[in-house]
Design an enzyme around this catalytic site. Sequence first.
Site, PDB file in Angstrom:
ATOM      1  CG  HIS A 156      -1.696  -1.234   1.415  1.00  0.00           C
ATOM      2  ND1 HIS A 156      -2.918  -1.487   0.844  1.00  0.00           N
ATOM      3  CD2 HIS A 156      -1.365  -2.347   2.110  1.00  0.00           C
ATOM      4  CE1 HIS A 156      -3.329  -2.701   1.192  1.00  0.00           C
ATOM      5  NE2 HIS A 156      -2.389  -3.256   1.967  1.00  0.00           N
ATOM      6  CB  SER A 277      14.147  21.592 -15.104  1.00  0.00           C
ATOM      7  OG  SER A 277      13.375  22.773 -15.214  1.00  0.00           O
ATOM      8  CE  LYS A 283      12.737  18.576 -10.736  1.00  0.00           C
ATOM      9  NZ  LYS A 283      11.462  18.931 -11.332  1.00  0.00           N
ATOM     10  CD  GLU A 290       9.088  11.681 -15.402  1.00  0.00           C
ATOM     11  OE1 GLU A 290       8.304  12.326 -14.711  1.00  0.00           O
ATOM     12  OE2 GLU A 290      10.076  12.197 -15.953  1.00  0.00           O
TER      13      GLU A 290
END
Length: 458
Positions: A156, A277, A283, A290
């Site tokens: 979970h 970024s 970043k 992704e």
Amino acid sequence: MRKLWGGRFVKRTDPLVERYTSSIAVDHRLAKYDVLGSIAHATMLGRCRIIPRREAGRLVTGLKAILRAIEEGRFRWDPSAEDIHTQIQAELAKRVGSTADLLHTARSRNDQVALDLRLYCRDAVGQLRDGVAQAQRALVELAAREDDVIIPGYTHLQRAQPILLAHHLLAYVEMLERDQERLADALKRINVLPLGAGALAGTSLPINRFKVATLLGFDRVSDNSIDAVSDRDFVAELLADLALVAVHLSRLAEDVILWATEEFGILSLDDAVATGSSLMPQKKNPDALELIRGQTGQAFGGLVSLLTVLKGLPLSYNRDLQWDKAALFGVVDGVGEALRVCERLLRHVRIRRARAQQLLAVDTICATDLAEHLVQRGVAFRQAHEIVGRLVRACEREGRRLRDFSLAELRRYDAHFDESARRRLDPRRSVELKRSWGSTNPRLVRQMIARWKARLKK
Ligand code: ARG
């Protein structure tokens, strides 16, 4: 380019319709398979004396020259051709003149395209299986390199129990192994020869389909000509198998994305495989992961697209089936690439051992071990669960850790606690004391690593 079906037509095809019905932009990728199929077909036509042997020989020579051009990258697909079959036929006519007209004897594009597609799928399965094996190897090597690292395991997405990082990685190796099995199994239904079905009914000419099957390395010959030209189950099956590969890669990508966050911090990605970024200078993003995670959209899309084309389609061949290839090629390319990227990424992660240890400092992660300690001393598990649950509640209330409780304090919760209880709060002991087959016990996990290494040897 001369059409394969001009005879009964007087008017020219409307250019818009011609463009819309053309498939060359997609099926030019079948060029090699189309030629291989034709070589086998021509050979058989000659041996069965359906066409003169000398002419068959000329066809084969011409086709082999085209094959060489394809393999050497000299073949250019021609947008004016209706499809790859038409273009190869035209190329052959350029080389062998009117002899080329003999090639299509006892053959339709319906069984021809089914053949090309099966040959393509057979190669694709081989390449995809290599890709899956490479990803498995990268996982096993990372597991072997970091075989003593313990991390919190989650259910979970809540901290659950200590596990070996290697055990977690090997879970993906198992998933990918099932993909391997599915792909191997799909081959049984892919590797069936449809050629010889003609348009749908077979032929009155004395062809030998078994000869063609042998020449092309097919295990079987289709038993029903109508099924042979209508069936695309083998494509749907391959797409379904690839949908699962994509699912597995997306889950792996998600785990690595989470682990690479500062919040988890279990690993970091090498600069070479991360992205930045354009706005935020600090970043370091896992864009490639992704994209792998998001690629499931493409993979499922391909499967749903083909199933939708097939649903309710009357027998036998219908042009709807032309949509099969766009769906398939995109997914085969996409998943193949995702596998390669995945492998590369796995070879560029650094495990942050200190951080992993820090994450385990919250020792309620060993609450189950404490309950099992009580069970081993005769307490019923339900009771043990309750007792340790009360201890956890006390930890939360008083801002303490389980290890801050003295034995005397523990015994106030239950008299069965003894000196060894507090040692159960060590994550390393937690994994070491696991003894069930398939558990995260380090000895077992090392055995599994050795087994996988042997099994994945090239
Ligand atoms: N381009 C077609 C396809 O991909 C080839 C078969 C065409 N057959 C026909 N009868 N129109 O399915």
